[in-house]
Write a protein that holds these residues in place. Structure first.
Motif, short mmCIF file in Angstrom:
data_model
loop_
_atom_site.label_atom_id
_atom_site.label_comp_id
_atom_site.label_asym_id
_atom_site.label_seq_id
_atom_site.Cartn_x
_atom_site.Cartn_y
_atom_site.Cartn_z
N PHE A 76 0.95 -1.23 0.25
CA PHE A 76 -0.11 0.02 0.06
C PHE A 76 0.76 1.66 -0.14
O PHE A 76 0.67 1.76 -0.95
CB PHE A 76 -1.10 0.64 1.57
N LEU A 77 1.43 1.20 1.14
CA LEU A 77 3.14 2.71 1.13
C LEU A 77 3.55 2.56 0.03
O LEU A 77 4.18 3.49 -1.11
CB LEU A 77 4.04 2.63 1.99
N ALA A 78 4.41 1.59 -0.89
CA ALA A 78 4.92 1.84 -1.76
C ALA A 78 3.29 2.02 -3.17
O ALA A 78 4.11 2.95 -3.73
CB ALA A 78 5.20 0.48 -2.92
N HIS A 79 2.43 1.92 -3.98
CA HIS A 79 1.74 2.65 -4.25
C HIS A 79 1.72 3.77 -4.24
O HIS A 79 1.37 4.61 -4.68
CB HIS A 79 0.39 1.60 -4.37
N TYR A 80 1.08 4.53 -3.31
CA TYR A 80 1.06 5.64 -1.99
C TYR A 80 2.35 6.18 -3.37
O TYR A 80 2.29 7.50 -3.92
CB TYR A 80 0.88 5.79 -1.22
N ALA A 81 3.14 5.71 -2.41
CA ALA A 81 4.71 6.68 -3.21
C ALA A 81 5.49 7.00 -4.53
O ALA A 81 5.91 8.40 -4.73
CB ALA A 81 5.79 6.11 -2.31
N ALA A 82 4.46 5.38 -5.31
CA ALA A 82 4.88 6.34 -6.46
C ALA A 82 4.08 6.98 -7.37
O ALA A 82 3.78 7.30 -8.64
CB ALA A 82 4.50 4.57 -7.09
N ASP A 83 2.57 7.45 -6.48
CA ASP A 83 1.37 8.50 -7.49
C ASP A 83 1.18 9.32 -6.27
O ASP A 83 0.05 9.41 -6.23
CB ASP A 83 1.25 7.75 -8.24
N ILE A 84 1.68 9.72 -5.04
CA ILE A 84 1.37 11.10 -3.82
C ILE A 84 0.44 12.16 -4.48
O ILE A 84 0.14 12.68 -2.71
CB ILE A 84 3.07 10.67 -2.96
N ALA A 85 0.71 12.58 -5.63
CA ALA A 85 0.33 14.02 -5.29
C ALA A 85 -0.18 14.31 -6.98
O ALA A 85 -0.86 15.62 -7.28
CB ALA A 85 0.80 14.77 -5.35
N SER A 86 -0.87 12.81 -7.40
CA SER A 86 -1.44 13.15 -8.19
C SER A 86 -3.59 13.89 -8.07
O SER A 86 -3.75 15.12 -8.40
CB SER A 86 -2.28 11.70 -9.12
N GLY A 87 -4.28 13.44 -7.05
CA GLY A 87 -4.93 13.94 -6.62
C GLY A 87 -5.10 14.91 -5.67
O GLY A 87 -6.17 15.90 -5.28
N THR A 88 -4.30 14.85 -4.86
CA THR A 88 -4.13 15.48 -3.16
C THR A 88 -3.81 17.48 -3.57
O THR A 88 -2.99 17.44 -4.87
CB THR A 88 -2.81 15.40 -2.72
N ARG A 89 -4.37 17.96 -3.11
CA ARG A 89 -4.69 19.14 -3.57
C ARG A 89 -5.27 19.99 -2.16
O ARG A 89 -4.92 19.42 -1.13
CB ARG A 89 -5.94 19.74 -3.78
N PRO A 90 -4.19 21.54 -1.86
CA PRO A 90 -4.08 22.27 -0.70
C PRO A 90 -5.67 22.55 -0.46
O PRO A 90 -6.90 22.06 -1.55
CB PRO A 90 -3.57 23.34 -0.80
N TYR A 91 -6.43 22.50 0.53
CA TYR A 91 -7.95 22.34 1.28
C TYR A 91 -7.78 24.92 0.15
O TYR A 91 -7.49 25.33 0.79
CB TYR A 91 -8.26 22.32 2.54
N PRO A 92 -9.00 24.32 -0.06
CA PRO A 92 -9.51 25.94 -0.45
C PRO A 92 -9.96 26.87 1.02
O PRO A 92 -9.80 26.47 2.09
CB PRO A 92 -11.08 25.85 -0.76
N GLY A 93 -8.56 28.03 0.55
CA GLY A 93 -9.01 28.78 1.40
C GLY A 93 -7.47 28.84 2.08
O GLY A 93 -6.59 29.75 2.94
N MET A 94 -6.21 27.61 2.03
CA MET A 94 -5.29 27.09 3.65
C MET A 94 -4.28 27.61 2.34
O MET A 94 -3.25 28.42 3.60
CB MET A 94 -4.81 25.34 3.12
N GLU A 95 -4.32 28.23 1.28
CA GLU A 95 -3.09 28.93 1.01
C GLU A 95 -2.76 30.53 1.25
O GLU A 95 -1.49 30.83 1.81
CB GLU A 95 -2.76 28.97 -0.73
N ALA A 96 -4.36 31.13 1.37
CA ALA A 96 -5.05 32.37 1.89
C ALA A 96 -4.77 32.47 3.60
O ALA A 96 -3.63 32.78 4.06
CB ALA A 96 -5.92 32.56 1.80
N ALA A 97 -4.56 30.60 4.38
CA ALA A 97 -4.28 30.83 5.53
C ALA A 97 -2.42 31.10 5.79
O ALA A 97 -1.90 31.34 6.76
CB ALA A 97 -4.66 29.50 6.57
N LEU A 98 -1.48 30.19 5.30
CA LEU A 98 0.02 30.52 5.66
C LEU A 98 0.16 31.42 4.65
O LEU A 98 1.04 31.86 5.82
CB LEU A 98 -0.18 29.01 5.05
#
Length: 225
Positions: A76-98
């Motif tokens: 599971f971790l190997a599959h995840y590491a191989a494609d770790i950020a295809s669909g991951t995004r900051p939540y709306p508003g998070m960039e502004a908060a940071l």
């Protein structure tokens, strides 16, 4: 005295800073495909993300015993590491908060139960490595949240006293860890939780409905100026 943003704001990662459910669900379904099983919908797995990989596999494979599911953690971790950020995004508003934290002259960092190597790889893919003051993962120390040690370790690495920090997270373990570490806590209500979980029972110091409301929660939870 008026409140101000704490000198160091620490965040959980999955379900707090980032919506990682799409890529974690994809990794689970790759494990299922390896086993010759049909995929499960992301909507089934999403509420379990903050509980970790074992909880995700238990949700997808309830018929297997714990030992059999534990044997699937490495693939599971190997599959995840191989494609770790295809669909991951900051939540709306998070960039502004940071950005608000940055403009205030404060720093922010991450304390997560995700393995440190995966967390660093993901933060790099999102483009936050240079901005993140400190990162502590689930295997950085021998213990993980809800133990307070990872939060205290992050504070030490950043040269901050625990009382000068705020911790933001979307799970009861986050609030428990912050309380034990002597840090004000903010419960992120936009994160992952089961339908029967009541975050009011966590007794966080502040609650934020979404990242757009995070500025006010951080100001309210921070130490006085």
């Amino acid at each position: 005295m008026s409140p101000r943003i704490a000198p160091l704001v620490l965040f959980d990662l999955d379900g707090t800073l980032l919506d990682t459910a799409p890529d974690l669900a994809a990794a689970v379904n790759r494990v299922l495909a390896d086993l010759g099983r049909p995929a499960v919908p992301e909507s089934l797995l999403r509420p379990r993300v903050s509980k970790g990989g074992r909880a995700l596999l238990a949700t997808a494979l309830p018929d297997l015993d714990e030992a059999a599911r534990d044997a699937l953690i490495p693939p599971f971790l190997a599959h995840y590491a191989a494609d770790i950020a295809s669909g991951t995004r900051p939540y709306p508003g998070m960039e502004a908060a940071l950005a608000r934290i940055d403009r205030a002259g404060s720093r922010w960092g991450i304390v997560t139960n995700k393995p440190e190597g995966l967390a660093r790889a993901l933060v790099a893919r999102i483009g936050w490595s240079a901005r993140c003051a400190v990162l502590v993962g689930g295997d950085t120390l021998p213990v993980r949240k809800p133990d307070p040690a990872p939060l205290l370790h992050a504070a030490r690495l950043a040269g901050a006293a625990p009382g000068d920090c705020v911790y933001v997270g979307d799970d009861a373990r986050d609030v428990l860890a912050a309380r034990a570490a002597g840090m004000p806590s903010v419960a992120a209500l936009w994160g992952y939780r089961d339908a029967d979980e009541d975050p009011v029972l966590w007794q966080a110091d502040r609650y934020a409905q979404d990242p757009f409301a995070l500025d006010d929660a951080l100001l309210a939870a921070a130490v006085p100026a």
